[in-house]
Design a protein around this motif. Structure first.
Motif, PDB file in Angstrom:
ATOM      1  N   LEU A  32      63.858 -77.625 -12.997  1.00 33.91           N
ATOM      2  CA  LEU A  32      63.388 -76.677 -11.991  1.00 33.91           C
ATOM      3  C   LEU A  32      62.186 -77.261 -11.255  1.00 33.91           C
ATOM      4  O   LEU A  32      61.201 -77.662 -11.872  1.00 33.91           O
ATOM      5  CB  LEU A  32      62.988 -75.376 -12.703  1.00 33.91           C
ATOM      6  CG  LEU A  32      62.798 -74.127 -11.904  1.00 33.91           C
ATOM      7  CD1 LEU A  32      64.085 -73.720 -11.199  1.00 33.91           C
ATOM      8  CD2 LEU A  32      62.351 -72.996 -12.833  1.00 33.91           C
ATOM      9  N   LEU A  33      62.272 -77.324  -9.930  1.00 34.61           N
ATOM     10  CA  LEU A  33      61.153 -77.839  -9.146  1.00 34.61           C
ATOM     11  C   LEU A  33      60.120 -76.740  -8.929  1.00 34.61           C
ATOM     12  O   LEU A  33      60.471 -75.580  -8.665  1.00 34.61           O
ATOM     13  CB  LEU A  33      61.643 -78.389  -7.808  1.00 34.61           C
ATOM     14  CG  LEU A  33      62.590 -79.581  -7.921  1.00 34.61           C
ATOM     15  CD1 LEU A  33      63.060 -80.023  -6.550  1.00 34.61           C
ATOM     16  CD2 LEU A  33      61.938 -80.729  -8.668  1.00 34.61           C
ATOM     17  N   LEU A  34      58.859 -77.089  -9.057  1.00 35.45           N
ATOM     18  CA  LEU A  34      57.770 -76.123  -8.971  1.00 35.45           C
ATOM     19  C   LEU A  34      57.827 -75.273  -7.707  1.00 35.45           C
ATOM     20  O   LEU A  34      57.679 -74.053  -7.786  1.00 35.45           O
ATOM     21  CB  LEU A  34      56.417 -76.818  -9.107  1.00 35.45           C
ATOM     22  CG  LEU A  34      55.210 -75.898  -9.196  1.00 35.45           C
ATOM     23  CD1 LEU A  34      55.251 -75.063 -10.471  1.00 35.45           C
ATOM     24  CD2 LEU A  34      53.936 -76.703  -9.144  1.00 35.45           C
ATOM     25  N   PRO A  35      58.056 -75.848  -6.515  1.00 34.66           N
ATOM     26  CA  PRO A  35      58.086 -75.004  -5.317  1.00 34.66           C
ATOM     27  C   PRO A  35      59.167 -73.918  -5.345  1.00 34.66           C
ATOM     28  O   PRO A  35      59.048 -72.905  -4.663  1.00 34.66           O
ATOM     29  CB  PRO A  35      58.335 -76.002  -4.179  1.00 34.66           C
ATOM     30  CG  PRO A  35      57.788 -77.289  -4.694  1.00 34.66           C
ATOM     31  CD  PRO A  35      58.105 -77.273  -6.166  1.00 34.66           C
ATOM     32  N   SER A  36      60.192 -74.092  -6.169  1.00 35.67           N
ATOM     33  CA  SER A  36      61.239 -73.070  -6.254  1.00 35.67           C
ATOM     34  C   SER A  36      60.744 -71.794  -6.940  1.00 35.67           C
ATOM     35  O   SER A  36      61.420 -70.775  -6.901  1.00 35.67           O
ATOM     36  CB  SER A  36      62.477 -73.611  -6.974  1.00 35.67           C
ATOM     37  OG  SER A  36      62.216 -73.795  -8.349  1.00 35.67           O
ATOM     38  N   LEU A  37      59.561 -71.845  -7.526  1.00 40.38           N
ATOM     39  CA  LEU A  37      58.989 -70.659  -8.165  1.00 40.38           C
ATOM     40  C   LEU A  37      58.243 -69.762  -7.178  1.00 40.38           C
ATOM     41  O   LEU A  37      57.731 -68.716  -7.580  1.00 40.38           O
ATOM     42  CB  LEU A  37      58.028 -71.058  -9.287  1.00 40.38           C
ATOM     43  CG  LEU A  37      58.646 -71.687 -10.524  1.00 40.38           C
ATOM     44  CD1 LEU A  37      57.559 -71.964 -11.561  1.00 40.38           C
ATOM     45  CD2 LEU A  37      59.742 -70.823 -11.102  1.00 40.38           C
ATOM     46  N   ALA A  38      58.180 -70.122  -5.919  1.00 38.10           N
ATOM     47  CA  ALA A  38      57.457 -69.318  -4.927  1.00 38.10           C
ATOM     48  C   ALA A  38      57.913 -67.864  -4.999  1.00 38.10           C
ATOM     49  O   ALA A  38      59.095 -67.565  -4.868  1.00 38.10           O
ATOM     50  CB  ALA A  38      57.669 -69.874  -3.526  1.00 38.10           C
ATOM     51  N   GLY A  39      56.960 -66.977  -5.265  1.00 34.00           N
ATOM     52  CA  GLY A  39      57.242 -65.558  -5.344  1.00 34.00           C
ATOM     53  C   GLY A  39      57.928 -65.113  -6.624  1.00 34.00           C
ATOM     54  O   GLY A  39      58.238 -63.940  -6.791  1.00 34.00           O
ATOM     55  N   GLN A  40      58.171 -66.035  -7.548  1.00 34.26           N
ATOM     56  CA  GLN A  40      58.883 -65.727  -8.787  1.00 34.26           C
ATOM     57  C   GLN A  40      57.902 -65.385  -9.908  1.00 34.26           C
ATOM     58  O   GLN A  40      56.686 -65.428  -9.734  1.00 34.26           O
ATOM     59  CB  GLN A  40      59.727 -66.930  -9.201  1.00 34.26           C
ATOM     60  CG  GLN A  40      60.777 -67.322  -8.213  1.00 34.26           C
ATOM     61  CD  GLN A  40      61.946 -66.361  -8.215  1.00 34.26           C
ATOM     62  OE1 GLN A  40      62.381 -65.904  -9.259  1.00 34.26           O
ATOM     63  NE2 GLN A  40      62.442 -66.038  -7.037  1.00 34.26           N
TER      64      GLN A  40
END
Length: 175
Positions: free
Chosen positions: A68-76
């Motif tokens: 999982l790439l860190l930027p994909s956690l935006a708002g998560q």
């Protein structure tokens, strides 16, 4: 710049290589419970809990932090093995300490995956398939199975169980 919730607290990220994995970022920031075993998403040592929508409520999903790439956690919202300790050891951690863990390297990943199943709505017993993404190199599966099957239902006052009664956050676009 983006933000996400980590173990219940908002984290602001301003500068990060877009290829940084969640696992790498966690370990760099002192959350070393999640381990890198294979770096290919096959061993589960890097597992973290991602809060996902489930109708009007939420559910936990165990995901591989090495993929999982860190930027994909935006708002998560994400929870690590350290975040399970809201009021002392989590019941899953306690069950694993009572003989489910051997060398301990895979233990955090198993704990995270067990926690996802522990909080699954309408759970009857423990579905061992929930652990299918985790490997134990010490061949300690029977004690891990016993630990999983010893788990009861979450206490209704458990902060993580209460969190699941609310909607999951909507992913935010990156700025």
């Amino acid at each position: 710049m983006f933000s996400f919730k980590l173990n219940g607290k908002t984290v602001e990220i301003s500068e990060v290589d877009p290829h940084t994995t969640v696992l790498s970022w966690l370990r760099h920031n002192g959350l070393t419970g999640s381990k890198e075993g294979c770096a290919e998403g096959e061993c589960g040592a890097c597992a973290v809990l991602l809060l996902r929508p489930d109708g009007n409520t939420s559910r936990f999903e165990s995901v591989n932090g090495c993929l999982l790439l860190l930027p994909s956690l935006a708002g998560q919202e994400v929870w690590t093995v350290e975040g399970l300790e809201t009021h002392g050891l989590h019941p899953v951690q306690t069950a694993m300490l009572q003989g489910g863990s051997q060398c301990g390297y895979c233990t955090p990943g198993f704990v995270v995956s067990m926690a996802a199943e522990y909080y699954r709505k309408e759970r009857q017993g423990f579905d061992l398939e929930a652990l299918s993404g985790n490997l134990c190199r010490c061949t300690g599966y029977r004690p891990i199975k016993d630990a999983a099957e010893s788990l009861g239902k979450p206490d209704p006052n458990d902060p993580l169980a209460q969190r699941l009664t609310q909607p999951a956050p909507t992913p935010a676009p990156l700025n």
